[in-house]
Design an enzyme around this catalytic site. Structure first.
Site, PDB file in Angstrom:
ATOM      1  N   ASP A 138       2.387  -6.635  14.323  1.00 37.92           N
ATOM      2  CA  ASP A 138       3.248  -5.810  13.460  1.00 37.92           C
ATOM      3  C   ASP A 138       4.428  -5.173  14.210  1.00 37.92           C
ATOM      4  OD1 ASP A 138       1.965  -6.212  11.049  1.00 37.92           O
ATOM      5  OD2 ASP A 138       0.724  -4.422  11.195  1.00 37.92           O
ATOM      6  N   HIS A 193       5.946  -9.928  10.844  1.00 37.99           N
ATOM      7  CA  HIS A 193       6.764  -9.771   9.627  1.00 37.99           C
ATOM      8  C   HIS A 193       8.237  -9.850  10.033  1.00 37.99           C
ATOM      9  CE1 HIS A 193       3.358  -8.204   7.276  1.00 37.99           C
ATOM     10  NE2 HIS A 193       3.122  -7.346   8.256  1.00 37.99           N
ATOM     11  N   TYR A 223      10.266   0.179   8.184  1.00 36.29           N
ATOM     12  CA  TYR A 223       8.943  -0.282   8.614  1.00 36.29           C
ATOM     13  C   TYR A 223       8.352   0.703   9.629  1.00 36.29           C
ATOM     14  CZ  TYR A 223       5.231  -3.476   9.865  1.00 36.29           C
ATOM     15  OH  TYR A 223       4.002  -4.032  10.067  1.00 36.29           O
ATOM     16  N   ASP A 254      -3.250  -8.735   5.756  1.00 38.25           N
ATOM     17  CA  ASP A 254      -2.042  -9.553   5.569  1.00 38.25           C
ATOM     18  C   ASP A 254      -1.928 -10.609   6.668  1.00 38.25           C
ATOM     19  OD1 ASP A 254      -1.693  -7.193   7.070  1.00 38.25           O
ATOM     20  OD2 ASP A 254       0.465  -7.173   6.804  1.00 38.25           O
ATOM     21  N   GLU A 287      -5.656  -6.548  10.159  1.00 36.20           N
ATOM     22  CA  GLU A 287      -5.284  -6.171   8.789  1.00 36.20           C
ATOM     23  C   GLU A 287      -5.120  -7.442   7.953  1.00 36.20           C
ATOM     24  OE1 GLU A 287      -2.191  -3.209   8.474  1.00 36.20           O
ATOM     25  OE2 GLU A 287      -2.765  -2.777   6.394  1.00 36.20           O
ATOM     26  N   HIS A 300      -0.660  -0.936  15.270  1.00 33.26           N
ATOM     27  CA  HIS A 300      -0.875   0.355  14.671  1.00 33.26           C
ATOM     28  C   HIS A 300      -2.316   0.572  14.234  1.00 33.26           C
ATOM     29  CE1 HIS A 300      -0.814  -0.757  10.189  1.00 33.26           C
ATOM     30  NE2 HIS A 300      -0.651  -1.885  10.811  1.00 33.26           N
ATOM     31  N   HIS A 321       0.809  -1.227   0.000  1.00 27.86           N
ATOM     32  CA  HIS A 321       0.000   0.000   0.000  1.00 27.86           C
ATOM     33  C   HIS A 321       0.848   1.286   0.000  1.00 27.86           C
ATOM     34  CE1 HIS A 321       0.427  -0.051   4.367  1.00 27.86           C
ATOM     35  NE2 HIS A 321      -0.450  -1.002   4.538  1.00 27.86           N
ATOM     36  N   HIS A 362      -4.310  -9.056  15.108  1.00 25.26           N
ATOM     37  CA  HIS A 362      -4.414  -7.850  14.274  1.00 25.26           C
ATOM     38  C   HIS A 362      -5.278  -8.167  13.050  1.00 25.26           C
ATOM     39  CE1 HIS A 362      -3.479  -4.284  12.137  1.00 25.26           C
ATOM     40  NE2 HIS A 362      -2.347  -4.642  11.574  1.00 25.26           N
TER      41      HIS A 362
HETATM   42 FE1  FEO Z   1      -0.884  -3.949   9.968  1.00 27.70          FE
HETATM   43 FE2  FEO Z   1       1.126  -6.440   8.826  1.00 27.70          FE
HETATM   44  O1  FEO Z   1      -0.465  -5.489   9.061  1.00 27.70           O
END
Ligand code: FEO
Length: 400
Positions: free
Chosen positions: A166, A227, A194, A85, A83, A147, A27, A81
Site C-alpha cells: 500500500d 494501488h 490516500y 483487496d 488486507e 499500515h 471503507h 499485505h
Molecule cells: Fe491495506 Fe490496499 O490494502
C-alpha cells in the site's frame, strides 16, 4: 472473458492487476477516481506472483497472467499485505496455481489464517530474509503498521524494483501504468488523499519505515505499489512527499467544517472564514452537505487549524458532524489548533459535544465556543469573526 494483457514494468517483471473503475466507497473513503489492485509477476527461474487482487477480480488476474504463462507454472506467491483487496482471491489462486510455496511475514501468516480459516500452507519469512528465485533474489523487509501489523515490502535487487504494497499507493483507476503518463497535480492530490485517509494514524511509523528502507541503501529505480501508478521518474518526488506528510507540518490554512439546519451555523461559518482570511491565513469552508469526510481528511494533512460548527438536533450534535468527527478522530491528526461554534433552539448540546471530541483529539482550542440561539445577531457574527481572527493568529504563530 477475452484474454487481458499483462503490462511490462521492466525486464522480467509484469503488472497483472485489475482496474476498478466503479468503486466509490473504500471503507468510508470516497474514491472518486476508482482504484487499481496491482499484482506483479516476476518471471524468474522460479516464477513468482507478488500480491493478488480483490476476490471479484480473480478472473482478471488469471487472464493477465495467462497472457504470459499458464498460471499453474507459478512457483511462488508472495503476500506482502493481508488486507482483502490484495489477498481476497489468494485461496483460489493457491488452489489453481498449486505453487510450491506461499510467503508472508510472521504477522501476515497469522492475519491470513485469521481471514480464511483454512490451511493455506503458508511459509513465514523474517525481516531481511532473502529468497532465491533462481536467477534473481527477493528481499523481504517488514514495514509493520505501514499500515497493518503484517505489512512488508519486497525488493528485487536484480531489477532494482521495490514492491511496496500500500505504501506510495493511491486510489486512481487508469489505463496508464506509470507516473510519467499521469498529471502531477492528480498524483499529488490522490497521493495525499490516500496518505491522509489510510496512513495518517500511523504517520510516525510511516516515517520510520521509510527511513529504515532508505538506510538499507537499496538501489531502487522503480517503486511498484499495490494501488495506482508505478513510480519511475517521480520516485524521489513521492518519497519526499511521504517524508513531508509523515511529519504533518501545519500550513497557514484553516478548515471550517460544519452543517446547518436553517442557515444559522452556515452564517457563523462564513463569518469565521472572513475573520481568518482578514488575518492572513487561507480558509476552506467545508459544508458537510456537499463535502465528503475523506476530502476533509485530505485537507487536514496540511492544515493548521480546524473550526467545527454544529447545530443541535434533538438534544444532540448534528448527525453529519458526528460522522465527520468520528472519522477524523480515528485518523489522529496532529499539530492542529481548533475552535467550535454552533446554533441551537433551546437545549444546545451540539457545539458542546463537538468541543468534547476536539478536546479528546488533543486539539488546542483557542477560545470558548461561539454559540447562537436560533439565528445569529450582528454581535454573534462579530464573535465568529473574532474566533476566525484568533485561529489565524495562533496558526501564524505556529507556522512562522
Ligand atoms: Fe491495506 Fe490496499 O490494502
Amino acid at each position: 472473458m477475452s484474454k487481458l494483457k499483462a503490462v511490462k514494468i521492466t525486464e522480467d517483471v509484469y503488472w497483472v492487476g485489475a482496474i476498478d473503475w466503479d468503486i466509490r466507497d473504500f471503507h468510508g473513503y470516497l474514491t472518486s477516481r476508482g482504484t487499481t489492485y496491482n499484482a506483479y509477476l516476476v518471471m524468474g527461474e522460479k516464477i513468482t506472483l507478488v500480491d493478488c487482487v480483490k476476490k471479484e477480480f480473480k478472473d482478471v488476474l488469471i487472464s493477465r497472467i495467462s497472457s504470459l504463462i499458464d498460471p499453474e507454472k507459478i512457483d511462488y506467491i508472495v503476500s506482502n499485505h493481508a488486507e482483502m483487496d490484495h489477498s481476497g482471491c489468494l485461496p483460489e489462486m493457491i488452489k489453481l496455481c498449486k505453487p510450491e510455496k506461499v510467503f508472508a511475514s510472521k504477522m501476515g501468516v497469522k492475519a491470513l489464517n485469521e481471514h480464511f480459516h483454512i490451511d493455506l500452507g503458508l511459509t513465514e519469512v523474517k525481516n531481511g530474509e532473502v529468497l532465491n528465485i533462481g536467477n534473481m533474489n527477493l528481499n523481504f523487509i517488514e514495514t509493520r503498521m505501514l499500515h497493518w501489523p503484517d505489512s512488508m515490502v519486497t525488493y528485487l535487487a536484480e531489477r532494482k524494483i521495490l514492491f511496496s504494497q500500500d505504501a506510495f499507493g493511491m486510489h486512481l483507476a487508469s489505463n496508464e501504468r506509470f507516473d510519467n503518463q499521469l498529471e502531477t497535480g492528480i498524483l499529488e492530490y490522490e497521493g495525499a488523499k490516500y496518505f491522509a485517509n489510510i496512513l495518517l494514524p500511523y504517520s510516525m511509523q510511516v516515517g520510520k519505515s521509510i527511513e529504515g528502507i532508505l538506510a538499507l541503501n537499496l538501489d531502487i529505480e522503480i517503486i511498484a505499489p499495490d494501488h495506482g501508478p508505478v513510480w519511475t521518474e517521480k520516485r524521489d518526488w513521492i518519497i519526499n512527499l511521504y517524508n513531508k506528510w509523515a511529519k504533518q507540518e501545519p500550513t497557514k490554512k484553516l478548515l471550517v467544517v460544519y452543517d446547518t439546519m436553517w442557515k444559522s451555523t452556515e452564517k457563523m461559518a462564513r463569518a469565521i472564514s472572513d475573520g481568518a482570511v482578514s488575518n492572513g491565513v487561507n480558509c476552506k469552508v467545508m459544508p458537510l452537505t456537499s463535502v465528503h469526510r475523506s476530502d476533509i481528511a485530505t485537507e487536514i494533512l496540511t492544515a493548521g487549524g480546524l473550526a467545527v460548527g454544529s447545530p443541535t438536533l434533538n438534544r444532540n450534535i448534528y448527525p453529519t458532524v458526528i460522522d465527520a468527527l468520528t472519522y477524523l478522530k480515528g485518523l489522529q491528526p496532529k499539530n492542529l489548533v481548533g475552535g467550535v461554534f454552533g446554533s441551537y433552539g433551546w437545549s444546545g448540546e451540539g457545539d458542546k459535544q463537538a468541543r468534547a471530541i476536539l478536546e479528546d483529539m488533543k486539539i488546542e482550542l483557542v477560545d470558548e465556543n461561539v454559540r447562537c440561539k436560533y439565528v445569529p445577531s450582528h454581535e454573534v457574527l462579530s464573535q465568529c469573526s473574532d474566533l476566525g481572527a484568533k485561529l489565524a493568529q495562533r496558526i501564524k504563530e505556529i507556522c512562522e
